[in-house]
Design a protein around this motif. Sequence first.
Motif, PDB file in Angstrom:
ATOM      1  N   SER A   1     -25.904 -17.529  -3.137  1.00 42.32           N
ATOM      2  CA  SER A   1     -25.081 -19.006  -3.397  1.00 42.32           C
ATOM      3  C   SER A   1     -24.654 -19.131  -4.756  1.00 42.32           C
ATOM      4  N   ALA A   2     -25.468 -18.575  -5.776  1.00 44.01           N
ATOM      5  CA  ALA A   2     -25.179 -18.274  -7.105  1.00 44.01           C
ATOM      6  C   ALA A   2     -23.957 -17.571  -7.366  1.00 44.01           C
ATOM      7  N   MET A   3     -23.583 -16.544  -6.567  1.00 46.90           N
ATOM      8  CA  MET A   3     -22.593 -15.747  -6.469  1.00 46.90           C
ATOM      9  C   MET A   3     -21.314 -16.308  -6.250  1.00 46.90           C
ATOM     10  N   THR A   4     -21.185 -17.311  -5.251  1.00 46.42           N
ATOM     11  CA  THR A   4     -20.288 -17.992  -5.039  1.00 46.42           C
ATOM     12  C   THR A   4     -19.447 -18.441  -6.170  1.00 46.42           C
ATOM     13  N   GLU A   5     -19.930 -19.032  -6.973  1.00 43.95           N
ATOM     14  CA  GLU A   5     -19.336 -19.602  -8.337  1.00 43.95           C
ATOM     15  C   GLU A   5     -19.464 -18.354  -9.628  1.00 43.95           C
ATOM     16  N   GLN A   6     -19.077 -18.902 -10.719  1.00 41.75           N
ATOM     17  CA  GLN A   6     -19.294 -17.912 -11.922  1.00 41.75           C
ATOM     18  C   GLN A   6     -20.722 -17.287 -11.866  1.00 41.75           C
ATOM     19  N   TYR A   7     -20.494 -16.083 -12.375  1.00 43.19           N
ATOM     20  CA  TYR A   7     -21.980 -15.544 -12.528  1.00 43.19           C
ATOM     21  C   TYR A   7     -21.585 -14.302 -13.466  1.00 43.19           C
ATOM     22  N   ASP A   8     -22.642 -13.921 -14.328  1.00 41.06           N
ATOM     23  CA  ASP A   8     -22.652 -12.657 -15.158  1.00 41.06           C
ATOM     24  C   ASP A   8     -23.529 -11.806 -14.740  1.00 41.06           C
TER      25      ASP A   8
ATOM     26  N   HIS B   1     -32.725  -9.559  -7.643  1.00 41.52           N
ATOM     27  CA  HIS B   1     -31.331  -9.481  -8.412  1.00 41.52           C
ATOM     28  C   HIS B   1     -31.200 -10.455  -9.506  1.00 41.52           C
ATOM     29  N   MET B   2     -31.439 -11.619  -9.369  1.00 45.42           N
ATOM     30  CA  MET B   2     -31.444 -12.534 -10.468  1.00 45.42           C
ATOM     31  C   MET B   2     -32.329 -12.641 -11.525  1.00 45.42           C
ATOM     32  N   THR B   3     -31.800 -12.560 -12.725  1.00 48.38           N
ATOM     33  CA  THR B   3     -32.988 -13.053 -13.993  1.00 48.38           C
ATOM     34  C   THR B   3     -33.176 -14.634 -14.360  1.00 48.38           C
ATOM     35  N   ALA B   4     -33.740 -14.725 -15.267  1.00 47.88           N
ATOM     36  CA  ALA B   4     -34.013 -16.084 -15.783  1.00 47.88           C
ATOM     37  C   ALA B   4     -33.048 -16.564 -16.640  1.00 47.88           C
ATOM     38  N   GLU B   5     -32.126 -15.614 -17.196  1.00 45.81           N
ATOM     39  CA  GLU B   5     -31.070 -16.200 -17.993  1.00 45.81           C
ATOM     40  C   GLU B   5     -29.864 -16.769 -17.552  1.00 45.81           C
ATOM     41  N   THR B   6     -29.657 -17.826 -18.186  1.00 45.78           N
ATOM     42  CA  THR B   6     -28.538 -18.556 -17.819  1.00 45.78           C
ATOM     43  C   THR B   6     -27.690 -19.014 -19.036  1.00 45.78           C
ATOM     44  N   GLY B   7     -26.389 -19.119 -18.916  1.00 43.84           N
ATOM     45  CA  GLY B   7     -25.393 -19.365 -19.833  1.00 43.84           C
ATOM     46  C   GLY B   7     -25.839 -20.701 -20.500  1.00 43.84           C
ATOM     47  N   SER B   8     -25.180 -20.835 -21.754  1.00 43.27           N
ATOM     48  CA  SER B   8     -25.371 -22.205 -22.452  1.00 43.27           C
ATOM     49  C   SER B   8     -24.244 -23.390 -22.029  1.00 43.27           C
ATOM     50  N   ASP B   9     -23.283 -22.896 -20.972  1.00 43.89           N
ATOM     51  CA  ASP B   9     -22.358 -24.131 -20.455  1.00 43.89           C
ATOM     52  C   ASP B   9     -23.289 -25.226 -19.678  1.00 43.89           C
ATOM     53  N   GLU B  10     -22.714 -26.107 -19.352  1.00 44.95           N
ATOM     54  CA  GLU B  10     -22.973 -27.227 -18.490  1.00 44.95           C
ATOM     55  C   GLU B  10     -23.411 -26.701 -17.089  1.00 44.95           C
ATOM     56  N   GLN B  11     -22.642 -25.606 -16.480  1.00 47.16           N
ATOM     57  CA  GLN B  11     -23.278 -25.146 -15.169  1.00 47.16           C
ATOM     58  C   GLN B  11     -24.307 -24.084 -15.219  1.00 47.16           C
ATOM     59  N   GLN B  12     -24.669 -23.632 -16.699  1.00 45.90           N
ATOM     60  CA  GLN B  12     -25.754 -22.523 -16.520  1.00 45.90           C
ATOM     61  C   GLN B  12     -25.437 -21.385 -15.727  1.00 45.90           C
TER      62      GLN B  12
ATOM     63  N   LEU C   1     -39.010 -30.072 -24.698  1.00 46.56           N
ATOM     64  CA  LEU C   1     -37.582 -29.926 -24.463  1.00 46.56           C
ATOM     65  C   LEU C   1     -37.287 -31.282 -24.053  1.00 46.56           C
ATOM     66  N   THR C   2     -35.688 -31.945 -24.173  1.00 46.49           N
ATOM     67  CA  THR C   2     -35.568 -33.092 -23.871  1.00 46.49           C
ATOM     68  C   THR C   2     -34.934 -33.033 -22.173  1.00 46.49           C
ATOM     69  N   ASN C   3     -34.468 -31.932 -21.899  1.00 42.03           N
ATOM     70  CA  ASN C   3     -34.078 -31.584 -20.549  1.00 42.03           C
ATOM     71  C   ASN C   3     -34.634 -30.186 -20.043  1.00 42.03           C
ATOM     72  N   GLU C   4     -35.909 -30.384 -19.762  1.00 40.04           N
ATOM     73  CA  GLU C   4     -36.690 -29.291 -19.420  1.00 40.04           C
ATOM     74  C   GLU C   4     -36.268 -28.477 -18.160  1.00 40.04           C
ATOM     75  N   SER C   5     -35.524 -29.243 -17.169  1.00 39.15           N
ATOM     76  CA  SER C   5     -35.327 -28.830 -15.938  1.00 39.15           C
ATOM     77  C   SER C   5     -34.022 -27.428 -16.280  1.00 39.15           C
ATOM     78  N   ARG C   6     -33.308 -27.333 -17.361  1.00 35.61           N
ATOM     79  CA  ARG C   6     -32.485 -26.274 -17.585  1.00 35.61           C
ATOM     80  C   ARG C   6     -33.551 -25.037 -17.821  1.00 35.61           C
ATOM     81  N   VAL C   7     -34.480 -25.137 -18.291  1.00 38.89           N
ATOM     82  CA  VAL C   7     -35.355 -24.078 -18.611  1.00 38.89           C
ATOM     83  C   VAL C   7     -36.385 -23.968 -17.536  1.00 38.89           C
ATOM     84  N   VAL C   8     -37.112 -24.704 -16.878  1.00 42.79           N
ATOM     85  CA  VAL C   8     -38.333 -24.643 -16.039  1.00 42.79           C
ATOM     86  C   VAL C   8     -37.720 -24.133 -14.717  1.00 42.79           C
ATOM     87  N   THR C   9     -36.524 -24.538 -14.282  1.00 42.30           N
ATOM     88  CA  THR C   9     -35.954 -24.291 -12.798  1.00 42.30           C
ATOM     89  C   THR C   9     -35.587 -22.739 -12.696  1.00 42.30           C
TER      90      THR C   9
END
Length: 794
Positions: A270-277, A215-226, A544-552
């Motif tokens: 769990s991801a659906m319990t908060e903001q999701y697109d 159901h989930m893609t790899a795409e995330t928002g650019s906000d802090e919560q991704q 990347l300086t913060n690779e976890s935002r992409v790698v995870t």
Amino acid sequence: MAEAADFPGTTPSPARRWLRRTGALLAGAPLLAGLLQLPASAASAAGQTSAKAASDTGTVAVAVDSLTPSVPTEGDTLTVSGTVTNKGKQAVTDAYVDLRLGSALTTRSAIDSTAKRPDDLSSVTGSEVGDKYVAEFAKLAPGVAQQFSISVPVDELDLGADGVYPLSVSLSGETSAKPWERMLGIQRTFLPWQPDQADSRTRTTMLWPLVSNVHMTAETGSDEQQTPVFLNEDLAAEISPGGRLDQLLSLGRALDVTWVIDPDLLASVSAMTEQYDVLAGDTTTPGKHQAVASQWLAELQEAVQGKQVVALPYADPDLASLAHSGTSVTGSLSQLKAATDVAASTVETVLHVTPSTDFAWPVEGAVDPSIVKVATSAGADKVIARSDSLTENGGLSYTPSAARPIGGGTTAVVADARLSQAFQGDLTTASASALAVQEFLAQSLALNLQSDKQRSIVVAPQRMPTAAQAQAMAEAVTALQGGTWSQAQQLTAAATAKPDPGATTKVPPRSAYPTSLAKRELSRSAFVDIATTQDRLDNFKVILTNESRVVTPFGRAVNREMATSWRGRTTAASSFRQGLQAYLATLAGQVKLIEKSELKLSGRSATIPVTVQNNLVQGVDHLVLRLTSTNPTRLEIDGKAYDERPIAVSGGHSTTVKFTTSANANGQAAVVAQLYTEDGRAYGAPVTFDVKVTEITATVMLVIGGGVLLLVLAGFRMYTQRKRAAARGAEDHGADGTDPAADDVETAQDSESRPGEESGARTATGGPVQPSDGTPDTAAESTGPSGTGERVDR
């Protein structure tokens, strides 16, 4: 009484039934006499026609919608309810439904045989329960369904020893074309009979799977919560009240089962319990089911407390596809290891329980040596197989326990195929569900009656049961766990139970793997795509300086590319893989070189600026920018063929790097700018541009030479004028009787004592300086190096 008998569910008078049957017999007597007079060949042909007609499923469809209780005991009243539907073109009159009870079935294969012909009229067996226990219909109109319900005390059934009894529900009646009573429809089911506690109860493990599609893609928002992005809202439908996963949770929480869970499902909810697109074409829309997700997750957390939870590798990878097509692709087994490593932590984080991760579950329990090898490569030492794959060949007279040592420290936990497949197919109708439940219970009881030896049996149903299948499963397990011949057991206990010495432990060869399953596997090209995605991700993350935002998010998405749920969905699987690569390419393309047009260099040296732009949210580092001249004979970069500079750019910014160049000859030279990672791998597309070199021309040299000549002539003229003025001054001084040499000395001393005197100063004789006199020398220009200024780009 006659009027009452016309209503469904009423009991006819035995005398009336006897008269009706006698009439039908008398009406058929002339026909029988005629048949007796036919030649033998004609009689034989008539017999064949009659047999063929009898083999039909009947004019009337009989459906047993419920049998209560499913497992009766002494003193109970058995109620059989259902519907009858006239499928013919003529009305059926004087119809009635009765019950027939056959002799106990002594083998599991006998149950299989009966279950395969539930509505076959050619082999009607069993005797009628009694004329009192029928439901009568005055008329069944074509295409009309009517309900019936028959209740009979269990004591009236004359059940004998413990066992499984075939119970037939039949409808008899007549039509205007054939006005005599005959059986027009039948439905067979099973009645398990074990009123007392069995001396040795079967320990039964029921797997309760919580698995879904991707159901989930790899795409995330650019906000802090991704903010995560979902493919669709299908998961919300599954966990909403009445949905498939909601039913599995609601039903399973009341049962003693072993939960088998895909961690990706937990992470998604769990991801659906908060903001999701949610993807909507080329854009996204906000998801709206946070409350539903929170409620479902909270109920699951409560349901699994104190129960065994088995965590599958993340996203439930297709072990058979990996074994048959993926092992030849570098890195595929590493993906399975990564999916296994993250499984336990995901379950613990979401459900707050410690799961078991040492079980592997190939599709439908089908195994071969390569599947077992792959399944255990990531650390699992128990493989859930099925008895139709690991078949018995030792001549055992009973079904052995599930645990089988198959070598190498690996245990095959062999689920019973009959019990595991009991709830497949369309169970949306009450009749289909009731038959599945009764067949499951019948097989379980027959298994227990095979031997006095206590055994451990595992039931592994399909991975993603529908809501209707889940309801049938729950009904059967409830009856089983409340029965007298079975007791619940966790999967770990079944896997560690003492194996039967005579049970088979030989894993079937690759050639025995079912073709029907092989056709639905992921292809080798799918694993090549997965490896390509991982390779590009590895190349991207190092900058990347913060690779976890992409790698995870991408790491989990790569796990989803191997999901078992893609089986039979080739187009959807390919679309997911391509979408993942496209999105990764989009992200990587946010760090790029700005295109350049042709440059012209007028002179032998200049600087060339190259700009690196970073449109990512985070900064990038560990990049090297290399500028290369394709014609170093004509144009050099810092005195050689190429030059490199380290690059670091903050998120949302760009930086410009200047390279020093030197020209050796006129003409055009191509220059290539390319980004590299520190390990030497090219990053992004190169930028190629032309540099046109033009040397200093002859005309320019003449102009410069003329200017120098004019300066020399002007200096000579000033020198000669000063010499003449000095000579005239000496002559005038000599006429006054003074020493010209002394005057020169005095003048020099006066000049040294008044260095700052302006042009209005007087001479040593007190007279003003004449215009023809020589002017003082100007201060000499500094011979030191000039200041270091910014080089102007040419």
